[in-house]
Design an enzyme around this catalytic site. Structure first.
Site, PDB file in Angstrom:
ATOM      1  N   GLU A 100       3.761  12.570  11.395  1.00 39.42           N
ATOM      2  CA  GLU A 100       3.982  11.474  12.358  1.00 39.42           C
ATOM      3  C   GLU A 100       5.437  11.003  12.358  1.00 39.42           C
ATOM      4  OE1 GLU A 100       1.709  11.194  14.343  1.00 39.42           O
ATOM      5  OE2 GLU A 100      -0.233  11.395  13.374  1.00 39.42           O
ATOM      6  N   HIS A 139       1.501   3.400   9.000  1.00 42.51           N
ATOM      7  CA  HIS A 139       0.330   3.939   9.696  1.00 42.51           C
ATOM      8  C   HIS A 139      -0.810   4.083   8.701  1.00 42.51           C
ATOM      9  CE1 HIS A 139      -2.292   6.419  12.073  1.00 42.51           C
ATOM     10  NE2 HIS A 139      -2.083   7.498  11.332  1.00 42.51           N
TER      11      HIS A 139
HETATM   12  P1  13P Z   1       0.457  13.300   7.324  1.00 41.55           P
HETATM   13  O1  13P Z   1      -0.237  13.738   6.049  1.00 41.55           O
HETATM   14  O2  13P Z   1       1.218  14.425   7.982  1.00 41.55           O
HETATM   15  O3  13P Z   1       1.304  12.080   7.092  1.00 41.55           O
HETATM   16  O4  13P Z   1      -0.666  12.911   8.379  1.00 41.55           O
HETATM   17  C1  13P Z   1      -1.617  11.930   8.089  1.00 41.55           C
HETATM   18  C2  13P Z   1      -2.046  11.193   9.301  1.00 41.55           C
HETATM   19  O5  13P Z   1      -2.605  10.111   9.177  1.00 41.55           O
HETATM   20  C3  13P Z   1      -1.788  11.765  10.635  1.00 41.55           C
HETATM   21  O6  13P Z   1      -2.010  10.827  11.651  1.00 41.55           O
HETATM   22 ZN    ZN Z   2      -3.326   9.179  11.025  1.00 38.84          ZN
END
Ligand code: 13P
Ligand code: ZN
Length: 275
Positions: free
Chosen positions: A115, A139
């Site tokens: 992300e 996030h």
């Molecule tokens: P990543 O492990 O690449 O950070 O992805 C996790 C995620 O929540 C994608 O929306």
């Molecule tokens: Zn996610």
């Protein structure tokens, strides 16, 4: 100074653990980024060793030359405090804001979160609208907020109003409201553009059937914002689950009174009369 001794790295690790403790980060779910201050990056300079330039996948010219601490893709929040140098990294952006290079961390290989386009485009917008004060983008996958995206209309007005009604503190903590992104494929530029558009006016963007993004000036404010929204969503899920609807709630005029006493501006678009 060693990277791991720096206060901003300690704060980052604590936030990752706090998010894990809340149950928001199953497996590798969720990611975190921090826009590092000039004096902070200078303080850990001795440990930085830049690798090769790689494409970000979008362009963030307003962030050219800046450094970020970010979680690695596929890394688990629950492991960050135990083996940070394996799970997180410091990246530097090039002078166009189109490429990045890893300067510290991810010692066993890997790359920054998938992300990264959303994180950096949100940082770019937030840096501009907060005159540089916003530094954290977070996030997570909090269950109650996600559950609501299956039953409420995916409209900013409805999510904001329903969540405000669930806890008196909510309109004080997020007076500007909440944005909602319809379901989109994660991890790319399109969802990053949609999210950063909402970040021009909000500090929270909910991704339908996926999770939430929050922006803030520091780790406390950003974590606290996610926590407040998710707590409110939990109350709403309980209210809806009781099956009889709301018998009473906070009404538009009461929000207007609250706004006066707490010195916040509540946009009228959220204070619509319900049928
Ligand atoms: P990543 O492990 O690449 O950070 O992805 C996790 C995620 O929540 C994608 O929306
Ligand atoms: Zn996610």
């Amino acid at each position: 100074m060693k990277v791991l001794d720096a206060e901003f790295v300690q704060g980052f690790m604590r936030m990752a653990t706090d998010g894990w403790d809340q149950g928001w980060h199953e497996r590798n779910g969720g990611n975190l980024s921090y826009r590092i201050k000039e004096e902070e990056i200078a303080s850990v300079e001795e440990e930085l060793s830049p690798g090769e330039w790689l494409e970000i996948g979008t362009s963030v010219p307003e962030l050219a030359g800046e450094y970020f601490l970010v979680t690695g893709s596929g890394k688990y929040m629950r492991n960050i405090s135990i083996k940070p140098e394996d799970c997180i990294c410091i990246i530097e952006l090039d002078e166009k804001g189109e490429n990045y290079r890893i300067c510290w961390g991810l010692v066993n290989g890997g790359k920054p979160t998938s992300e990264l386009p959303s994180h950096l485009m949100n940082h770019e917008v937030k840096k501009k609208v907060t005159k540089g004060r916003c530094r954290v983008i977070y996030h997570a996958h909090p269950a109650n907020t996600i559950a609501l995206t299956f039953v409420l209309p995916l409209e900013d007005e409805v999510f904001t109003r329903e969540l405000w009604e669930m806890a008196t503190e909510c309109p004080v903590v997020f007076p500007e409201g909440i944005g909602v992104v319809p379901w989109m494929v994660p991890g790319g530029r399109d969802i990053a553009v949609a999210t950063s558009e909402l970040m021009k006016k909000y500090n929270v963007a909910i991704w339908a059937h996926h999770g939430m993004f929050c922006a803030g000036e520091d780790f406390d404010l950003t974590f606290g914002l996610m926590h407040t929204v998710e707590k409110s969503a939990e109350i709403l899920v309980k209210v809806l689950s009781m099956g009889q609807g709301k018998r009473q709630t906070i009404r538009p005029d009461e929000f207007r009174h609250l706004a006066v006493d707490f010195h916040v501006t509540l946009p009228e678009k959220f204070l619509y009369e319900k049928q």
